[in-house]
Structure formats: structure tokens, C-alpha cells
Motif scaffolding. Sequence first.
Motif, PDB file in Angstrom:
ATOM      1  N   LYS A   1       0.855  -1.180   0.000  1.00 50.92           N
ATOM      2  CA  LYS A   1       0.000   0.000   0.000  1.00 50.92           C
ATOM      3  C   LYS A   1       0.891   1.230   0.000  1.00 50.92           C
ATOM      4  CE  LYS A   1      -3.429   2.516   2.783  1.00 50.92           C
ATOM      5  NZ  LYS A   1      -4.255   2.493   4.018  1.00 50.92           N
ATOM      6  N   MET A   2       0.606   2.191  -0.871  1.00 49.89           N
ATOM      7  CA  MET A   2       1.328   3.455  -0.868  1.00 49.89           C
ATOM      8  C   MET A   2       0.914   4.264   0.356  1.00 49.89           C
ATOM      9  SD  MET A   2       3.393   3.605  -3.497  1.00 49.89           S
ATOM     10  CE  MET A   2       3.865   5.300  -3.091  1.00 49.89           C
ATOM     11  N   LEU A   3       1.884   4.959   0.962  1.00 50.50           N
ATOM     12  CA  LEU A   3       1.591   5.802   2.116  1.00 50.50           C
ATOM     13  C   LEU A   3       1.371   7.254   1.712  1.00 50.50           C
ATOM     14  CD1 LEU A   3       3.963   4.303   4.816  1.00 50.50           C
ATOM     15  CD2 LEU A   3       1.570   3.777   4.316  1.00 50.50           C
ATOM     16  N   SER A   4       1.450   7.550   0.417  1.00 48.67           N
ATOM     17  CA  SER A   4       1.110   8.873  -0.094  1.00 48.67           C
ATOM     18  C   SER A   4       0.018   8.705  -1.136  1.00 48.67           C
ATOM     19  CB  SER A   4       2.328   9.561  -0.711  1.00 48.67           C
ATOM     20  OG  SER A   4       2.711   8.905  -1.903  1.00 48.67           O
ATOM     21  N   ASN A   5      -0.611   9.801  -1.492  1.00 46.05           N
ATOM     22  CA  ASN A   5      -1.695   9.743  -2.466  1.00 46.05           C
ATOM     23  C   ASN A   5      -1.190   9.676  -3.894  1.00 46.05           C
ATOM     24  OD1 ASN A   5      -3.721   9.860  -0.502  1.00 46.05           O
ATOM     25  ND2 ASN A   5      -3.640  12.101  -0.430  1.00 46.05           N
ATOM     26  N   ASN A   6       0.077  10.032  -4.108  1.00 43.61           N
ATOM     27  CA  ASN A   6       0.644  10.042  -5.457  1.00 43.61           C
ATOM     28  C   ASN A   6       1.384   8.746  -5.715  1.00 43.61           C
ATOM     29  OD1 ASN A   6       1.787  10.573  -7.924  1.00 43.61           O
ATOM     30  ND2 ASN A   6       2.559  12.607  -7.373  1.00 43.61           N
ATOM     31  N   THR A   7       0.743   7.802  -6.373  1.00 40.42           N
ATOM     32  CA  THR A   7       1.361   6.490  -6.599  1.00 40.42           C
ATOM     33  C   THR A   7       2.387   6.513  -7.719  1.00 40.42           C
ATOM     34  OG1 THR A   7      -0.383   5.848  -8.150  1.00 40.42           O
ATOM     35  CG2 THR A   7      -0.733   5.320  -5.824  1.00 40.42           C
ATOM     36  N   SER A   8       2.389   7.552  -8.556  1.00 38.77           N
ATOM     37  CA  SER A   8       3.274   7.558  -9.725  1.00 38.77           C
ATOM     38  C   SER A   8       4.709   7.931  -9.381  1.00 38.77           C
ATOM     39  CB  SER A   8       2.737   8.529 -10.786  1.00 38.77           C
ATOM     40  OG  SER A   8       2.690   9.856 -10.277  1.00 38.77           O
ATOM     41  N   ASP A   9       4.939   8.574  -8.208  1.00 37.37           N
ATOM     42  CA  ASP A   9       6.279   9.042  -7.854  1.00 37.37           C
ATOM     43  C   ASP A   9       7.019   8.100  -6.923  1.00 37.37           C
ATOM     44  OD1 ASP A   9       5.916  11.293  -9.391  1.00 37.37           O
ATOM     45  OD2 ASP A   9       5.238  12.546  -7.728  1.00 37.37           O
ATOM     46  N   GLY A  10       6.435   6.974  -6.569  1.00 37.69           N
ATOM     47  CA  GLY A  10       7.082   6.091  -5.613  1.00 37.69           C
ATOM     48  C   GLY A  10       6.986   6.663  -4.209  1.00 37.69           C
ATOM     49  N   GLY A  11       7.881   6.186  -3.328  1.00 37.91           N
ATOM     50  CA  GLY A  11       7.883   6.675  -1.951  1.00 37.91           C
ATOM     51  C   GLY A  11       7.718   5.552  -0.949  1.00 37.91           C
ATOM     52  N   ASN A  12       7.287   5.885   0.241  1.00 36.87           N
ATOM     53  CA  ASN A  12       7.164   4.901   1.308  1.00 36.87           C
ATOM     54  C   ASN A  12       5.911   4.050   1.127  1.00 36.87           C
ATOM     55  OD1 ASN A  12       9.490   5.792   2.505  1.00 36.87           O
ATOM     56  ND2 ASN A  12       8.471   6.996   4.083  1.00 36.87           N
ATOM     57  N   ILE A  13       6.045   2.779   1.491  1.00 37.74           N
ATOM     58  CA  ILE A  13       4.946   1.829   1.355  1.00 37.74           C
ATOM     59  C   ILE A  13       4.826   1.004   2.622  1.00 37.74           C
ATOM     60  CG2 ILE A  13       5.266   1.644  -1.145  1.00 37.74           C
ATOM     61  CD1 ILE A  13       6.572  -1.128  -0.639  1.00 37.74           C
ATOM     62  N   THR A  14       3.672   0.390   2.795  1.00 33.66           N
ATOM     63  CA  THR A  14       3.516  -0.710   3.741  1.00 33.66           C
ATOM     64  C   THR A  14       3.550  -1.995   2.938  1.00 33.66           C
ATOM     65  OG1 THR A  14       2.182   0.574   5.301  1.00 33.66           O
ATOM     66  CG2 THR A  14       1.997  -1.818   5.411  1.00 33.66           C
ATOM     67  N   LEU A  15       4.500  -2.857   3.247  1.00 23.20           N
ATOM     68  CA  LEU A  15       4.685  -4.098   2.509  1.00 23.20           C
ATOM     69  C   LEU A  15       3.869  -5.212   3.157  1.00 23.20           C
ATOM     70  CD1 LEU A  15       6.301  -5.602   0.254  1.00 23.20           C
ATOM     71  CD2 LEU A  15       8.063  -6.028   1.991  1.00 23.20           C
ATOM     72  N   TYR A  16       2.980  -5.825   2.394  1.00 23.33           N
ATOM     73  CA  TYR A  16       2.141  -6.901   2.918  1.00 23.33           C
ATOM     74  C   TYR A  16       2.725  -8.284   2.659  1.00 23.33           C
ATOM     75  CZ  TYR A  16      -1.483  -3.308   3.259  1.00 23.33           C
ATOM     76  OH  TYR A  16      -2.192  -2.181   3.565  1.00 23.33           O
ATOM     77  N   GLY A  17       3.462  -8.449   1.562  1.00 18.87           N
ATOM     78  CA  GLY A  17       4.013  -9.763   1.259  1.00 18.87           C
ATOM     79  C   GLY A  17       4.705  -9.783  -0.079  1.00 18.87           C
ATOM     80  N   GLY A  18       5.324 -10.904  -0.374  1.00 25.06           N
ATOM     81  CA  GLY A  18       6.031 -11.049  -1.641  1.00 25.06           C
ATOM     82  C   GLY A  18       5.931 -12.465  -2.160  1.00 25.06           C
ATOM     83  N   ALA A  19       6.020 -12.601  -3.466  1.00 27.02           N
ATOM     84  CA  ALA A  19       5.996 -13.914  -4.108  1.00 27.02           C
ATOM     85  C   ALA A  19       7.144 -14.007  -5.098  1.00 27.02           C
ATOM     86  CB  ALA A  19       4.668 -14.138  -4.831  1.00 27.02           C
ATOM     87  N   SER A  20       7.719 -15.191  -5.183  1.00 27.28           N
ATOM     88  CA  SER A  20       8.838 -15.407  -6.095  1.00 27.28           C
ATOM     89  C   SER A  20       8.366 -15.451  -7.533  1.00 27.28           C
ATOM     90  CB  SER A  20       9.539 -16.727  -5.760  1.00 27.28           C
ATOM     91  OG  SER A  20      10.072 -16.709  -4.458  1.00 27.28           O
ATOM     92  N   VAL A  21       9.242 -15.030  -8.433  1.00 28.15           N
ATOM     93  CA  VAL A  21       9.046 -15.241  -9.859  1.00 28.15           C
ATOM     94  C   VAL A  21      10.301 -15.936 -10.382  1.00 28.15           C
ATOM     95  CG1 VAL A  21       7.664 -13.130 -10.008  1.00 28.15           C
ATOM     96  CG2 VAL A  21      10.068 -13.060 -10.678  1.00 28.15           C
ATOM     97  N   ILE A  22      10.173 -16.561 -11.536  1.00 23.88           N
ATOM     98  CA  ILE A  22      11.336 -17.182 -12.168  1.00 23.88           C
ATOM     99  C   ILE A  22      12.252 -16.080 -12.659  1.00 23.88           C
ATOM    100  CG2 ILE A  22      12.111 -18.620 -14.097  1.00 23.88           C
ATOM    101  CD1 ILE A  22       9.313 -20.011 -13.910  1.00 23.88           C
ATOM    102  N   ASN A  23      13.487 -16.079 -12.180  1.00 21.41           N
ATOM    103  CA  ASN A  23      14.470 -15.080 -12.583  1.00 21.41           C
ATOM    104  C   ASN A  23      15.417 -15.675 -13.609  1.00 21.41           C
ATOM    105  OD1 ASN A  23      15.035 -12.443 -10.397  1.00 21.41           O
ATOM    106  ND2 ASN A  23      13.426 -13.924  -9.968  1.00 21.41           N
ATOM    107  N   GLY A  24      15.825 -14.855 -14.565  1.00 18.64           N
ATOM    108  CA  GLY A  24      16.766 -15.338 -15.563  1.00 18.64           C
ATOM    109  C   GLY A  24      17.407 -14.202 -16.328  1.00 18.64           C
ATOM    110  N   LYS A  25      18.240 -14.571 -17.278  1.00 18.02           N
ATOM    111  CA  LYS A  25      18.959 -13.619 -18.105  1.00 18.02           C
ATOM    112  C   LYS A  25      18.924 -14.130 -19.532  1.00 18.02           C
ATOM    113  CE  LYS A  25      23.572 -11.567 -18.555  1.00 18.02           C
ATOM    114  NZ  LYS A  25      24.948 -11.528 -17.977  1.00 18.02           N
ATOM    115  N   ALA A  26      18.590 -13.264 -20.481  1.00 16.22           N
ATOM    116  CA  ALA A  26      18.587 -13.668 -21.881  1.00 16.22           C
ATOM    117  C   ALA A  26      20.018 -13.989 -22.311  1.00 16.22           C
ATOM    118  CB  ALA A  26      18.021 -12.548 -22.747  1.00 16.22           C
ATOM    119  N   GLU A  27      20.206 -15.160 -22.916  1.00 15.89           N
ATOM    120  CA  GLU A  27      21.537 -15.598 -23.312  1.00 15.89           C
ATOM    121  C   GLU A  27      21.548 -16.015 -24.769  1.00 15.89           C
ATOM    122  OE1 GLU A  27      22.909 -18.624 -20.695  1.00 15.89           O
ATOM    123  OE2 GLU A  27      22.919 -17.328 -18.930  1.00 15.89           O
TER     124      GLU A  27
END
Length: 234
Positions: free
Chosen positions: A89-115
Motif C-alpha cells: 500500500k502506498m503511504l502517499s496519495n501520489n502512486t506515480s512518484d514512488g515513496g514509502n509503502i507498507t509491505l504486505y508480502g512477496g511472491a517469487s518469480v522465475i528469474n533469468g537472463k537472456a543468453e
Amino acid sequence: MNKTFLSPLFILAALLISTLTSCSDENGSEALPADTIFDMVTYTAQNSNGAVFSLIRNQDSPEVTLVAAGQHVNNSLFPVGCRMIIAYKMLSNNTSDGGNITLYGGASVINGKAEAKTAEETDNFDSKSIRLTSVWLTGNYLNFEMLIDCTTTPQSVELAIDEATIGTDNPMIYLIVKADDTGSSYWKQFYASFNLDDFLATGADRFSVTIKDNQTFDGNLVKTFLINNNKPLN
């Protein structure tokens, strides 16, 4: 992540809830608020300010920084530098500029590099069929949302650049998937994100990616991207 690419939120919520207590020391709730934002980000640092992420929502959007102040990510699950999906959740009303957040959770994705690979070493870029939900470009990352026919996790998911096409007007890239149990009819959702830094250093200004998709008439889906435009040409 541009919200047009997201699966139904309850699917992502299920992925994220499984890692809530690992991603944040403070947020262990089993329910996510209705205003939760889901994005694919790069986890850039864990420092005295908290957990830091970089985000590009669309290819033509600026990079912004998100800071989960006072919160800590489990680096054994999510190493610094990895791509991941976060619920926040953004802690400011302007979501386009980034800033401080409350982090609820995270999920993994497959990471890789084009070769760069040759047709010979990839069996002519052979891949198991998937069901593609979306493919999109954000900064130097090519991202995928897809269903793969496997019971647990695929053996491998890689992004191969056809070595013979590097330096041409339209380099060819292939998503190559090897599943663990093809034919199980148990289609599981996966996200993947591949770094294109080395490929972009060749000076390419466009490329085409081929996905073996069983939802298409001939089994192959080709999307062409301009490096400086997030919308595929076809």
C-alpha cells in the motif's frame, strides 16, 4: 506491473499469502486489504531505511523507488537483486512518484537472463507448449505470466537469443520451457522475468519473441517489441 497484465487478484493473493511472514516481520495477516497494489519489482536493497524496491510500471514509465520503512525481507527467499511480485500500500496519495509503502508480502518469480544460443545447442529452440497470459517489457526486463503443464515446477525456463540474428534488423528471442511432467493436464501459473542488459548492449532497437503457445492456431505466438515502446507491434 501494469494492472492490465495481472491475473485475478485472488490468484495472486494466494501466492503472496504463502510468503507473508517471510517477506515482512510486521505483516502476517492472512487477508489483504481491498486497496492492495500488486507489482513486479526489483528488490534492490535492505538497509537502515528498510526494504527498497525499484519499479517500472510500463516501458515508457520512469523508474521509481519504493521503500518499506522498518520492514525486512527474508534474503534467503528473496536475495537482493532478484525480481519478485510484492503486495503493498502506498503511504502517499501520489502512486506515480514512488515513496514509502507498507509491505504486505512477496511472491517469487522465475528469474533469468537472456543468453545467446545457437539452434544446434537448443534443438532448434524447442520448447514445451505453455498457455501465455501476457508478455510485457519494463526497462531492461522482459516479463511473462503463463500457465505451464507441470505437477510441481518446470525443469527449466530460459530466454534464448538466436545467435545468428544478433545484429540484424530484428533479432529473434525464444522462450524455452521444459516441464517436469508434461501431459499431466495440471496447468500451474508462473511469472518469469528476464534481464536483457547484455542483449540491449548489442544496440538492438527491436526484437521478436517466439512463445510456443497451445492456444494459437499453429502453436507459435510471435510478439515484436520496440525497445522504447511498451506496446508490441503485433
